[in-house]
Design a protein around this motif. Structure first.
Motif, mmCIF file in Angstrom:
data_model
loop_
_atom_site.group_PDB
_atom_site.id
_atom_site.type_symbol
_atom_site.label_atom_id
_atom_site.label_comp_id
_atom_site.label_asym_id
_atom_site.label_seq_id
_atom_site.Cartn_x
_atom_site.Cartn_y
_atom_site.Cartn_z
ATOM 1 N N PRO A 152 2.489 1.068 7.363
ATOM 2 C CA PRO A 152 2.206 2.063 8.790
ATOM 3 C C PRO A 152 3.193 1.833 9.978
ATOM 4 C CG PRO A 152 0.348 0.580 8.336
ATOM 5 C CD PRO A 152 1.279 0.341 7.277
ATOM 6 N N SER A 153 3.319 2.453 10.935
ATOM 7 C CA SER A 153 4.136 2.639 11.906
ATOM 8 C C SER A 153 3.927 1.425 12.739
ATOM 9 C CB SER A 153 4.140 3.753 12.705
ATOM 10 O OG SER A 153 4.821 4.966 12.092
ATOM 11 N N PRO A 154 4.881 0.819 13.226
ATOM 12 C CA PRO A 154 6.336 0.991 13.015
ATOM 13 C C PRO A 154 6.854 0.236 11.851
ATOM 14 C CG PRO A 154 6.062 -0.798 14.546
ATOM 15 C CD PRO A 154 4.725 -0.173 14.241
ATOM 16 N N GLY A 155 7.708 1.131 11.096
ATOM 17 C CA GLY A 155 8.260 0.462 9.871
ATOM 18 C C GLY A 155 9.130 -0.598 10.526
ATOM 19 N N ARG A 156 9.599 -1.467 9.565
ATOM 20 C CA ARG A 156 10.204 -2.719 9.696
ATOM 21 C C ARG A 156 11.681 -2.446 9.183
ATOM 22 N NH1 ARG A 156 5.525 -6.682 7.770
ATOM 23 N NH2 ARG A 156 4.117 -6.030 9.798
ATOM 24 N N GLY A 157 12.093 -1.405 8.747
ATOM 25 C CA GLY A 157 13.257 -1.092 8.141
ATOM 26 C C GLY A 157 13.539 -1.716 6.830
ATOM 27 N N ILE A 158 15.010 -2.136 6.320
ATOM 28 C CA ILE A 158 15.391 -2.387 5.132
ATOM 29 C C ILE A 158 14.996 -4.167 5.383
ATOM 30 C CG2 ILE A 158 17.184 -3.354 3.626
ATOM 31 C CD1 ILE A 158 16.624 -0.204 4.013
ATOM 32 N N VAL A 159 14.171 -4.381 4.256
ATOM 33 C CA VAL A 159 13.751 -5.980 4.316
ATOM 34 C C VAL A 159 14.416 -6.707 3.072
ATOM 35 C CG1 VAL A 159 11.589 -5.572 5.405
ATOM 36 C CG2 VAL A 159 11.506 -5.228 3.056
ATOM 37 N N LEU A 160 15.025 -6.158 1.996
ATOM 38 C CA LEU A 160 15.613 -6.603 1.102
ATOM 39 C C LEU A 160 16.729 -5.778 0.279
ATOM 40 C CD1 LEU A 160 15.065 -9.380 -0.771
ATOM 41 C CD2 LEU A 160 13.568 -7.967 -2.001
ATOM 42 N N GLY A 181 0.033 -5.060 0.111
ATOM 43 C CA GLY A 181 -0.608 -5.679 1.213
ATOM 44 C C GLY A 181 -0.592 -4.809 2.392
ATOM 45 N N GLY A 182 -0.996 -3.319 2.121
ATOM 46 C CA GLY A 182 -1.349 -2.588 3.269
ATOM 47 C C GLY A 182 -0.122 -1.887 3.942
ATOM 48 N N ARG A 183 1.151 -2.149 3.273
ATOM 49 C CA ARG A 183 2.336 -1.693 3.833
ATOM 50 C C ARG A 183 2.841 -0.596 2.723
ATOM 51 N NH1 ARG A 183 3.072 -2.782 8.702
ATOM 52 N NH2 ARG A 183 5.156 -1.689 8.776
ATOM 53 N N TYR A 184 3.715 0.261 3.255
ATOM 54 C CA TYR A 184 4.357 1.034 2.345
ATOM 55 C C TYR A 184 5.832 0.897 2.275
ATOM 56 C CZ TYR A 184 0.107 3.672 2.163
ATOM 57 O OH TYR A 184 -1.346 3.927 2.099
ATOM 58 N N TYR A 185 6.407 1.035 1.138
ATOM 59 C CA TYR A 185 7.855 0.705 0.938
ATOM 60 C C TYR A 185 8.551 1.714 0.279
ATOM 61 C CZ TYR A 185 6.394 -4.058 2.318
ATOM 62 O OH TYR A 185 5.707 -5.123 2.677
ATOM 63 N N VAL A 186 9.827 1.938 0.554
ATOM 64 C CA VAL A 186 10.731 2.933 -0.161
ATOM 65 C C VAL A 186 11.794 2.133 -0.760
ATOM 66 C CG1 VAL A 186 12.025 4.994 -0.119
ATOM 67 C CG2 VAL A 186 9.967 4.880 1.350
#
Length: 92
Positions: free
Chosen positions: A44-52, A17-22
């Motif tokens: 892309p910035s800003p990241g949203r931190g831990i989501v799950l 969805g256009g976002r990057y996850y690690v």
């Protein structure tokens, strides 16, 4: 993210969805078995931190998932996280 000394990034980054996850594999400091997994939204910035995350519950010993976002996560992302985490997290 958990303590970096106890976490290892799984690469490459996932894009949905256009976002990057690690994905972070959290271990017990030198142990081979994963204690849990964390999914971090990095941009892309800003990241949203831990989501799950998926971690063992202290009382029951069972693994449970916790979401830390009020924004929708793509189903394919959540499915991939669950499937790949299940390969490494021991069932009790």
């Amino acid at each position: 993210m958990s303590d970096p000394a106890l976490s290892q990034a799984i690469s490459p980054r996932w894009e949905y969805g256009g976002r990057y996850y690690v994905v972070w594999r959290v271990t017990g400091g030198g142990e081979q078995d994963a204690l849990g997994w964390e999914l971090e939204d990095v941009g892309p910035s800003p990241g949203r931190g831990i989501v799950l995350e998926a971690f063992e519950q202290d009382a029951s010993g069972e693994f449970a998932f916790t979401a830390f976002t009020d924004r929708p996560l793509p189903f394919a992302l959540v499915h991939r996280f669950v499937v790949e985490a299940a390969r490494e997290i021991p069932s009790r």
